[in-house]
Design an enzyme around this catalytic site. Sequence first.
Site, PDB file in Angstrom:
ATOM      1  N   HIS A  44       0.831  -1.207   0.000  1.00 31.55           N
ATOM      2  CA  HIS A  44       0.000   0.000   0.000  1.00 31.55           C
ATOM      3  C   HIS A  44       0.865   1.257   0.000  1.00 31.55           C
ATOM      4  CE1 HIS A  44      -3.662   2.291   0.704  1.00 31.55           C
ATOM      5  NE2 HIS A  44      -3.007   2.969   1.642  1.00 31.55           N
ATOM      6  N   GLU A  66      -1.763  -5.271  -4.409  1.00 30.30           N
ATOM      7  CA  GLU A  66      -2.446  -4.887  -3.177  1.00 30.30           C
ATOM      8  C   GLU A  66      -3.838  -5.511  -3.104  1.00 30.30           C
ATOM      9  OE1 GLU A  66      -3.238  -0.638  -1.026  1.00 30.30           O
ATOM     10  OE2 GLU A  66      -4.150  -1.012  -2.970  1.00 30.30           O
ATOM     11  N   ASN A 367      28.596 -18.888  -5.708  1.00 26.96           N
ATOM     12  CA  ASN A 367      29.586 -19.961  -5.851  1.00 26.96           C
ATOM     13  C   ASN A 367      29.356 -21.074  -4.839  1.00 26.96           C
ATOM     14  OD1 ASN A 367      30.969 -19.071  -8.025  1.00 26.96           O
ATOM     15  ND2 ASN A 367      32.814 -18.449  -6.929  1.00 26.96           N
TER      16      ASN A 367
END
Length: 647
Positions: A44, A66, A367
């Site tokens: 919001h 929303e 990695n």
Amino acid sequence: MDRFRQIFLEECSENLAVLEADLLLMEQGKADEEVINRVFRAAHSIKGGAGTFGLSAMSQFTHLLETLLDELRSGKRRAAPALAALMLKATDVISQMRDDAQAGGPGQSEAAARVKAELAALLALEAQPAETAFEAIAGEGPWHLSFKPHEGILASGNEPLRLLRELKTLGFAVTATETGRLFEPDFDPQSCYLSWTLDGPAAVPEEEIREIFSWVEDECDIELQRQATEAKPQEQAAAEGQARQGQLEQSIRIDIRKIDQLINLVGELVITQSMLAALEGEGGEIQERLDRGLSLLKSNTKALQESVLGIRMLPISFAFNRFPRLVRDLAQQLGKEVELKLVGQQTELDKTVLERISDPLVHMVRNALDHGIESPAKRRQQGKAASGTLTLAARHEGGNVVIDIQDDGAGLDKGRIWEKACEKQLPLIQGRRREDFSDAQLFDLIFAPGFSTAATVSDLSGRGVGMDVVKRNILALGGSVEIQSQPGRGTLFRIRLPLTMAILDGQLVAVGEELFVIPLINIVESLKLEPDCLQKAGGGVVFYQLRQQTLPVLWLSELLGTKGEEGSMPLLCVVEAAGRKLGLVVDALLAQQQVVIKSLEQNFRRLPGISGATILGDGKVCLILDIPGLVARHVGRESDADAASAA
């Protein structure tokens, strides 16, 4: 307005972090009512802010998210993992829109359109034309707008004032305000009784006016029409056509307690100054009072300095927050199960250090997931739990921040590393045998440019690009990285970083008439140089036998092209960086003190072996030695030819 827009973009990043963290909890089935409410509030806030600053694409897109979250709050939907995954994709789109807005772009992309369609389909909106309070309006005259909010609009969290501000950015001006029942005896202070009429310039597109009211259409009455004649010239739309490019301000949020502490210290400093000023013109026995005042001034100045530096300190959670999502996505992509543990997220370090260490951390985490942690099937074969563990931990240690990246995967294969180093004919191993390398030195070969032991190249890693950059970035921050690894038990990358790049604790050393600063963090010990312990090797290299260790030795006078003091009793200052030691021969050790680091590159040019400069109390400029650079260059890292050029 640009300043507030920048603040919104920063707050948007924080709200996106909240969205991402809580949606991950939702995907794991750990979302309770409070989590859902927190996610809704974050979405919001983004939508409201985006609308306020004219980012219509972002506000429209976030409005769909929303709406979904609102249905979750009301119990119309269930917080299923698939729904959370879709909303995570929506978060990515909003993040892209935010970055695009930062660069002045429109915020539209194919990915945004695709995810927007998925959200709309889920909400069953794709076949429903958007309802609107407006009808197509003919004419080309100036706009006339009647805006009557319903009395309950404030209860929904919408503010008419914000809508008026948005209209103002389009060039609208209020021509009349109706107070309605505001002054009647039964008025409710939490209700809205005001309404407005506004006039706006004809050039404003109707769609932009509609957009402002897109999520309050059910909470107000709107009448929009064209006027028959050109209205009195209005102030041109302030936001329209404003340049979005240009240098953006950087800001940092500061804990109010730090500001209060700073103000108190400034007050103490003023008092101390007044005490010393009172001594002016006095004769007689004032030395004791002067010494007391100077001591107090020194104490307050140091406290003030620490407080000012504290303002730039941010918790490392700003860097860690991105990893739950990153690990989740990579684990899914690689078909692995990984549990991420974050430790010490409130550990603070300088904002600049924090920003520069983020990318190396991302590379090392990628990695660890790609090469370190094994697949579930392989882990079971080895008697391990199917799910691997990756731990990111931060803590203060002395005057440094230590960051650990540890996995419980396969560990580094020393034999494979040596084979690859020989195959690639790395200069670091030329003329040396495997037995000449300690484990730490062998592990360090993975930081060589282009080095990789990966059997295949993926889009994550395997090209040997990155670890050398990781180490270079860490060294550039004045830090170090070391590796510990055990076959089948995992690997630990330990990064040490200074708390700040603005000030360091240094040891002043003299070489002839020149003074230099050695960072205290790099000094292991200092001792009188015993000529009998010196050993000369081929190529002019000199070693020093220090107890059970043999250290390479450098005469700073030769290295830096200065003239040493004749007849002096030289001292050996043993320094360490990246787990390697080096002996520096100096004429004398002087005081230890904190020094303010000045960039040589900004004020002069980069010099090999020098990391910066400082100004001493007597006004003299003093160079600060780059110990990691010197160690890397002279302890089997680079050729002696480089060392000669450095001198």
